[in-house]
Design a protein around this motif. Structure first.
Motif, PDB file in Angstrom:
ATOM      1  N   ILE A 133       0.838  -1.201   0.000  1.00  0.00           N
ATOM      2  CA  ILE A 133       0.000   0.000   0.000  1.00  0.00           C
ATOM      3  C   ILE A 133       0.872   1.249   0.000  1.00  0.00           C
ATOM      4  O   ILE A 133       0.631   2.207  -0.751  1.00  0.00           O
ATOM      5  N   GLY A 134       1.906   1.249   0.844  1.00  0.00           N
ATOM      6  CA  GLY A 134       2.797   2.405   0.899  1.00  0.00           C
ATOM      7  C   GLY A 134       3.459   2.685  -0.433  1.00  0.00           C
ATOM      8  O   GLY A 134       3.536   3.826  -0.883  1.00  0.00           O
ATOM      9  N   THR A 135       3.929   1.614  -1.085  1.00  0.00           N
ATOM     10  CA  THR A 135       4.565   1.765  -2.396  1.00  0.00           C
ATOM     11  C   THR A 135       3.584   2.312  -3.418  1.00  0.00           C
ATOM     12  O   THR A 135       3.903   3.229  -4.188  1.00  0.00           O
ATOM     13  N   ALA A 136       2.371   1.727  -3.447  1.00  0.00           N
ATOM     14  CA  ALA A 136       1.370   2.152  -4.426  1.00  0.00           C
ATOM     15  C   ALA A 136       0.977   3.613  -4.233  1.00  0.00           C
ATOM     16  O   ALA A 136       0.872   4.386  -5.197  1.00  0.00           O
ATOM     17  N   VAL A 137       0.750   4.019  -2.985  1.00  0.00           N
ATOM     18  CA  VAL A 137       0.353   5.403  -2.701  1.00  0.00           C
ATOM     19  C   VAL A 137       1.449   6.366  -3.114  1.00  0.00           C
ATOM     20  O   VAL A 137       1.192   7.388  -3.777  1.00  0.00           O
ATOM     21  N   VAL A 138       2.684   6.057  -2.727  1.00  0.00           N
ATOM     22  CA  VAL A 138       3.811   6.947  -3.018  1.00  0.00           C
ATOM     23  C   VAL A 138       3.998   7.118  -4.524  1.00  0.00           C
ATOM     24  O   VAL A 138       4.108   8.244  -5.031  1.00  0.00           O
ATOM     25  N   ILE A 139       4.048   6.009  -5.246  1.00  0.00           N
ATOM     26  CA  ILE A 139       4.290   6.082  -6.692  1.00  0.00           C
ATOM     27  C   ILE A 139       3.144   6.760  -7.418  1.00  0.00           C
ATOM     28  O   ILE A 139       3.356   7.594  -8.318  1.00  0.00           O
ATOM     29  N   THR A 140       1.901   6.427  -7.037  1.00  0.00           N
ATOM     30  CA  THR A 140       0.734   7.000  -7.711  1.00  0.00           C
ATOM     31  C   THR A 140       0.659   8.506  -7.486  1.00  0.00           C
ATOM     32  O   THR A 140       0.467   9.286  -8.436  1.00  0.00           O
ATOM     33  N   VAL A 141       0.796   8.941  -6.241  1.00  0.00           N
ATOM     34  CA  VAL A 141       0.725  10.373  -5.924  1.00  0.00           C
ATOM     35  C   VAL A 141       1.865  11.127  -6.594  1.00  0.00           C
ATOM     36  O   VAL A 141       1.657  12.193  -7.201  1.00  0.00           O
ATOM     37  N   MET A 142       3.066  10.591  -6.503  1.00  0.00           N
ATOM     38  CA  MET A 142       4.231  11.254  -7.088  1.00  0.00           C
ATOM     39  C   MET A 142       4.082  11.393  -8.604  1.00  0.00           C
ATOM     40  O   MET A 142       4.316  12.478  -9.164  1.00  0.00           O
ATOM     41  N   SER A 143       3.671  10.323  -9.261  1.00  0.00           N
ATOM     42  CA  SER A 143       3.538  10.349 -10.726  1.00  0.00           C
ATOM     43  C   SER A 143       2.446  11.303 -11.175  1.00  0.00           C
ATOM     44  O   SER A 143       2.628  12.069 -12.134  1.00  0.00           O
ATOM     45  N   ALA A 144       1.301  11.278 -10.498  1.00  0.00           N
ATOM     46  CA  ALA A 144       0.185  12.152 -10.880  1.00  0.00           C
ATOM     47  C   ALA A 144       0.565  13.618 -10.722  1.00  0.00           C
ATOM     48  O   ALA A 144       0.284  14.450 -11.601  1.00  0.00           O
TER      49      ALA A 144
END
Length: 490
Positions: free
Chosen positions: A409-420
């Motif tokens: 979850i931490g990885t997904a949130v970080v990557i998704t927010v950063m990329s967007a």
């Protein structure tokens, strides 16, 4: 395995062996991060394909760990250790000579299967052989293996890769793991007595599909395919729901694969929530900081590893000291300041710039790691200490499973927010470096906000593990305490 308390003022030999073995196997969960560029060239694969070597490891852990609670109750300590290390050695040897990516991926899955057994085995055995008054000190060593090893993986691999190809990562680990395995089998003694029962295969399938599917779906958010990722996550959640319903049914017959009665104990449940959110914060920073240092500040993998190494070492070295403080003063005086420190560190990272001094980055990272050390040791000890001995293996299995889910979850949130955020800034005309920096800062803000949950949850933990009253020990005519928190903290 049944409980077998051994009174000892020193760390039992069985725990020292298991801590060493667990450190080595968990280190491999993140050791491939810096090797991806080498693998892309050597095996002629894309970056997304190479990422599967880390994703598959985490995916396998999430699928296998739920079964370990049942497994550890039904085999001897030596057999569990031999199974875990045997799988790990087989996977490591196969990876070192893998002729293709497919073989290397299979080797990583075998490695992960062994690693999935080691962590619950260590924690269950620790709860069985260490008296309550000494658990904090010994759990400090356990924290070294469980928390520092994944943090040190990228740094260790960065150093090793300076001397050879990616195969050297496995060639270095193999003899070390072999010696540890030999010593363990020579000195390890069985703790408790195995119980004989059959396995419920429907539970195995729903657990593997549910937790494995959830982790895989979350990892797919990194590729930007949100619809597919969301569908896989939803399917995983449905399978987990089916798994939970099945366990509630099996508990009535006393044969669950994962005994959810551990969640009736309030302190254990609070500890799970705190640990999960804190682990998300740790994994998020582990991903963001190297990306910032390499993509924005243009440091090499080795330089990045060396910069984050002091924080990891500080976390490991403070683990035993934190444990001794816990034994003396209880958990609240450590967990609450640790939770506040996590928030302050992540708040500091939200202010990263193109020119922030490296000493400030090192200081913030060290503060984060030290704060996590102050929180993890008491949380693990309080949480597992709040469940009755016959549920230790299930409690450690649930805790380890949620660690993997929290990491995903931490990885997904970080990557998704950063990329967007980065994409939005690029569309507005920002340069790529500034856009990436803006995305990372927003991701750190999300982490800082999440860390407030850690602070709030820390306030709910007692100073000491609650007294556990076994249902069968209740006097006739009295109802057992539903939450396992029938007494005030000692």
């Amino acid at each position: 395995m049944k409980s077998a308390t051994v009174v000892s003022r020193g760390t039992p030999a069985v725990i020292r062996l298991l801590v060493l073995a667990t450190f080595v196997v968990i280190l491999n969960e993140t050791i491939m991060i810096n090797a991806i560029p080498r693998l892309m060239g050597a095996l002629h694969i894309t970056e997304q394909t190479a990422q599967w070597l880390s994703t598959a490891f985490m995916l396998t852990m999430a699928a296998v760990i739920p079964i370990t609670g049942w497994f550890l109750q039904r085999v001897s300590t030596r057999r569990a250790y031999a199974t875990a290390m045997g799988l790990f050695l087989l996977g490591t040897a196969l990876a070192a000579v893998a002729p293709s990516f497919e073989v290397l991926l299979g080797a990583r899955i075998i490695q992960a299967s062994g690693t999935a057994v080691m962590t619950p085995l260590l924690m269950t055995t620790m709860m069985q052989v260490v008296p309550e008054a000494e658990r904090g000190r010994v759990m400090g060593n356990v924290t070294l293996a469980m928390s520092v090893a994944p943090a040190m993986g990228p740094a260790v691999s960065g150093v090793i890769l300076q001397f050879g190809s990616w195969r050297l990562l496995f060639a270095v680990v193999l003899p070390i793991a072999a010696v540890i395995t030999w010593r363990g089998l020579k000195q390890l003694e069985n703790v408790g007595d195995p119980e004989v029962s059959t396995i419920d295969w429907l539970s195995v399938v729903t657990a593997a599909g549910g937790f494995g599917g959830l982790v895989y779906g979350l990892s797919r958010f990194e590729s930007g395919d949100v619809r597919v990722a969301a569908a896989i996550v939803a399917a995983g959640l449905v399978a987990i729901a089916a798994f939970v319903i099945r366990q509630l049914s099996l508990q009535k017959r006393g044969v669950p694969l994962m005994d959810l009665r551990t969640l009736r104990h309030r302190t254990y449940t609070v500890a799970l929530i705190l640990m999960s959110v804190a682990f998300m914060a740790m994994l998020g920073s582990m991903i963001l900081l190297p990306l910032y240092l390499q993509n924005v500040r243009e440091l090499s993998p080795l330089e990045t590893g060396l910069l984050v190494m002091p924080g990891g070492l500080a976390m490991g070295l403070l683990g035993p000291a934190v444990g001794r403080l816990f034994d003396r003063f209880g958990g609240r005086v450590l967990v609450i300041p640790g939770a506040v420190g996590i928030t302050l560190a992540l708040a500091g990272f939200t202010q990263v710039t193109m020119t922030m001094p490296y000493w400030q980055l090192l200081g913030l990272h060290a503060l984060l790691m030290v704060s996590l050390a102050a929180a993890f040791t008491p949380v693990f000890t309080l949480g597992l200490g709040a469940v009755p001995p016959h549920l230790y293996s299930h409690g450690s299995s649930i805790l380890s499973t949620l660690q993997q889910v929290a990491a995903a979850i931490g990885t997904a949130v970080v990557i998704t927010v950063m990329s967007a955020r980065a994409d939005a800034l690029k569309s507005a005309g920002a340069s790529e470096a500034l856009a990436n920096l803006g995305g990372m800062r927003l991701a750190f803000i999300i982490g800082a906000v999440l860390s407030l949950v850690v602070v709030a949850t820390a306030m709910l933990l007692p100073a000491r593990a609650d007294s556990v009253v076994e249902p069968e020990e209740e006097p006739a005519g009295r109802q057992p305490a539903a939450s396992g928190t029938g007494t005030s903290p000692r």
